[in-house]
Design a protein around this motif. Structure first.
Motif, PDB file in Angstrom:
ATOM      1  N   GLN A  57     -40.199  11.261   3.481  1.00  0.00           N
ATOM      2  CA  GLN A  57     -39.314  11.628   2.221  1.00  0.00           C
ATOM      3  C   GLN A  57     -40.002  11.542   1.199  1.00  0.00           C
ATOM      4  N   GLN A  58     -41.515  10.339   1.632  1.00  0.00           N
ATOM      5  CA  GLN A  58     -41.943   9.788   0.295  1.00  0.00           C
ATOM      6  C   GLN A  58     -43.325  11.287   0.048  1.00  0.00           C
ATOM      7  N   ARG A  59     -43.358  11.387   1.382  1.00  0.00           N
ATOM      8  CA  ARG A  59     -44.637  13.143   1.383  1.00  0.00           C
ATOM      9  C   ARG A  59     -43.922  13.703   0.752  1.00  0.00           C
ATOM     10  N   ILE A  60     -42.756  14.550   0.715  1.00  0.00           N
ATOM     11  CA  ILE A  60     -42.035  15.693   0.219  1.00  0.00           C
ATOM     12  C   ILE A  60     -42.079  14.870  -1.606  1.00  0.00           C
ATOM     13  N   GLU A  61     -42.069  14.131  -1.550  1.00  0.00           N
ATOM     14  CA  GLU A  61     -41.383  13.923  -3.492  1.00  0.00           C
ATOM     15  C   GLU A  61     -42.931  14.065  -3.733  1.00  0.00           C
TER      16      GLU A  61
ATOM     17  N   HIS B  34     -50.177  32.326  -7.735  1.00  0.00           N
ATOM     18  CA  HIS B  34     -48.798  33.058  -7.567  1.00  0.00           C
ATOM     19  C   HIS B  34     -49.225  33.116  -6.028  1.00  0.00           C
ATOM     20  N   ALA B  35     -49.631  33.365  -4.930  1.00  0.00           N
ATOM     21  CA  ALA B  35     -50.071  33.206  -3.907  1.00  0.00           C
ATOM     22  C   ALA B  35     -50.311  31.845  -3.430  1.00  0.00           C
ATOM     23  N   GLN B  36     -51.093  30.917  -4.218  1.00  0.00           N
ATOM     24  CA  GLN B  36     -51.013  29.034  -3.656  1.00  0.00           C
ATOM     25  C   GLN B  36     -49.482  28.889  -3.828  1.00  0.00           C
ATOM     26  N   VAL B  37     -48.478  29.132  -4.949  1.00  0.00           N
ATOM     27  CA  VAL B  37     -47.143  28.832  -4.525  1.00  0.00           C
ATOM     28  C   VAL B  37     -46.324  29.313  -4.335  1.00  0.00           C
ATOM     29  N   VAL B  38     -46.492  30.304  -3.252  1.00  0.00           N
ATOM     30  CA  VAL B  38     -45.381  30.934  -1.927  1.00  0.00           C
ATOM     31  C   VAL B  38     -46.395  30.215  -1.009  1.00  0.00           C
ATOM     32  N   ARG B  39     -47.452  30.054  -0.519  1.00  0.00           N
ATOM     33  CA  ARG B  39     -48.077  29.148   0.454  1.00  0.00           C
ATOM     34  C   ARG B  39     -47.797  27.936   0.425  1.00  0.00           C
ATOM     35  N   ALA B  40     -47.281  26.702  -0.862  1.00  0.00           N
ATOM     36  CA  ALA B  40     -46.719  25.863  -1.432  1.00  0.00           C
ATOM     37  C   ALA B  40     -45.508  25.638  -1.069  1.00  0.00           C
ATOM     38  N   ARG B  41     -44.435  26.623  -1.600  1.00  0.00           N
ATOM     39  CA  ARG B  41     -43.385  26.490  -1.629  1.00  0.00           C
ATOM     40  C   ARG B  41     -42.978  26.969  -0.121  1.00  0.00           C
ATOM     41  N   LYS B  42     -43.725  27.382   0.717  1.00  0.00           N
ATOM     42  CA  LYS B  42     -43.426  27.437   2.630  1.00  0.00           C
ATOM     43  C   LYS B  42     -43.553  26.239   2.922  1.00  0.00           C
ATOM     44  N   ALA B  43     -45.341  25.842   3.015  1.00  0.00           N
ATOM     45  CA  ALA B  43     -44.661  24.290   3.432  1.00  0.00           C
ATOM     46  C   ALA B  43     -44.431  23.498   2.637  1.00  0.00           C
ATOM     47  N   LEU B  44     -43.283  23.180   1.962  1.00  0.00           N
ATOM     48  CA  LEU B  44     -42.334  22.554   1.142  1.00  0.00           C
ATOM     49  C   LEU B  44     -41.413  21.956   2.039  1.00  0.00           C
ATOM     50  N   GLN B  45     -41.220  23.865   2.233  1.00  0.00           N
ATOM     51  CA  GLN B  45     -39.780  24.005   3.008  1.00  0.00           C
ATOM     52  C   GLN B  45     -39.892  24.025   4.464  1.00  0.00           C
ATOM     53  N   GLN B  46     -40.991  23.697   5.273  1.00  0.00           N
ATOM     54  CA  GLN B  46     -41.186  23.135   6.288  1.00  0.00           C
ATOM     55  C   GLN B  46     -41.031  21.566   6.201  1.00  0.00           C
ATOM     56  N   LEU B  47     -41.484  20.965   5.242  1.00  0.00           N
ATOM     57  CA  LEU B  47     -41.360  19.474   5.242  1.00  0.00           C
ATOM     58  C   LEU B  47     -40.075  19.467   5.018  1.00  0.00           C
ATOM     59  N   LYS B  48     -39.431  19.547   4.327  1.00  0.00           N
ATOM     60  CA  LYS B  48     -37.886  19.048   3.974  1.00  0.00           C
ATOM     61  C   LYS B  48     -36.529  19.877   5.864  1.00  0.00           C
ATOM     62  N   GLU B  49     -37.277  21.009   6.251  1.00  0.00           N
ATOM     63  CA  GLU B  49     -36.569  21.384   8.059  1.00  0.00           C
ATOM     64  C   GLU B  49     -37.045  19.846   8.302  1.00  0.00           C
ATOM     65  N   GLU B  50     -38.541  19.072   8.809  1.00  0.00           N
ATOM     66  CA  GLU B  50     -38.776  18.637   9.580  1.00  0.00           C
ATOM     67  C   GLU B  50     -37.887  17.226   9.080  1.00  0.00           C
ATOM     68  N   LEU B  51     -37.446  17.202   7.433  1.00  0.00           N
ATOM     69  CA  LEU B  51     -37.029  16.084   7.904  1.00  0.00           C
ATOM     70  C   LEU B  51     -35.486  16.146   8.387  1.00  0.00           C
ATOM     71  N   GLU B  52     -35.052  17.193   7.800  1.00  0.00           N
ATOM     72  CA  GLU B  52     -33.183  17.723   8.401  1.00  0.00           C
ATOM     73  C   GLU B  52     -33.514  17.133  10.532  1.00  0.00           C
ATOM     74  N   LYS B  53     -34.234  17.656  11.111  1.00  0.00           N
ATOM     75  CA  LYS B  53     -33.955  16.983  12.010  1.00  0.00           C
ATOM     76  C   LYS B  53     -34.639  16.275  12.813  1.00  0.00           C
ATOM     77  N   MET B  54     -35.214  14.744  11.601  1.00  0.00           N
ATOM     78  CA  MET B  54     -35.040  13.328  11.689  1.00  0.00           C
ATOM     79  C   MET B  54     -33.348  13.079  11.380  1.00  0.00           C
ATOM     80  N   LYS B  55     -33.219  13.026  11.115  1.00  0.00           N
ATOM     81  CA  LYS B  55     -31.508  12.759  10.882  1.00  0.00           C
ATOM     82  C   LYS B  55     -30.747  12.732  11.347  1.00  0.00           C
TER      83      LYS B  55
END
Length: 225
Positions: free
Chosen positions: A174-178, A204-225
């Motif tokens: 959660q801290q990493r996501i923040e 813009h390409a960096q933003v797209v990659r960062a958004r995808k990585a952030l979404q993956q982290l959030k999905e990983e967090l949801e799986k842990m709950k």
């Protein structure tokens, strides 16, 4: 007998702790001492949760969980005072902050700094919303103190009960996501403000990659709950 959370009688301490006790044993600096005086009316030690009082297992890392009630002079008092207290307390703590007829729960998720078990490091603070004291709830769930503590953190933080992973891993993620969210917003702003088209495309390409990585982290967090 005060039993706000309706815990077993064996857990009840219900004893006022003089504020001078904190001054004496915690090396309180003038700023924090002023905060004690200006923000806190009194502190009561309400419950002691341990292997003896709950008939659960403990460990060297967690022998007791204490629940303190801090009566505040104003509801908007800053919570850093309780982080300061918690850093110096020898056990894991849950605070009930009270003002008038309302209360909130506060817990500083913490771990021992080293194997000497003399001082904690605070990983993250979690606080519940203010509610009428009569509606305050914090369920004891688990067969060990560590599991009970993790479930306290889950309830107070709003993370909820987790099916997999330890609370330590959930809080770290959660801290990493923040942190990643803050970096993502900075990158987005930088892209919007860039005037050169070629650099803006790269950003813009960096933003797209960062958004995808952030979404993956959030999905990983949801799986842990």
């Amino acid at each position: 007998m005060n039993n706000i959370l309706h815990y077993p009688d064996s857990c009840i301490v219900d004893r006022t702790v003089p504020k001078t006790m904190f001054y004496r044993f915690m090396d309180v600096n003038p700023k924090m001492k002023k905060r004690f005086v200006e923000d806190v009316t009194r502190i009561d030690w309400l419950y002691k949760l341990s292997a003896q009082t709950l008939n659960v297992t403990n460990s060297e890392e967690m022998l007791e969980i204490e629940v303190f009630v801090a009566t505040l002079k104003q509801a908007d008092s800053l919570t850093d005072l309780f982080t300061f207290i918690d850093t110096h307390m020898p056990h894991h703590i849950v605070f009930i902050l009270q003002h008038g007829d309302n209360s909130m729960l506060l817990v500083n998720y913490k771990q021992w700094k080293d194997d000497t078990h003399t001082e904690f490091k605070i990983t993250q603070m979690f606080a519940s919303p203010w509610v009428p004291t009569s509606n305050l709830k914090l369920e004891i769930e688990g067969q060990s103190l560590s599991r009970i503590y993790d479930n306290f953190v889950a309830q107070i933080s709003g993370i909820g009960e987790h099916k997999a992973g330890k609370m330590e891993e959930i809080v770290a993620l959660q801290q990493r996501i923040e942190k990643e969210e803050k970096e993502f917003l900075k990158l987005e702003k930088k892209m919007r403000n860039e005037r050169q088209a070629n650099i803006q495309l790269e950003l813009h390409a960096q933003v797209v990659r960062a958004r995808k990585a952030l979404q993956q982290l959030k999905e990983e967090l949801e799986k842990m709950k």
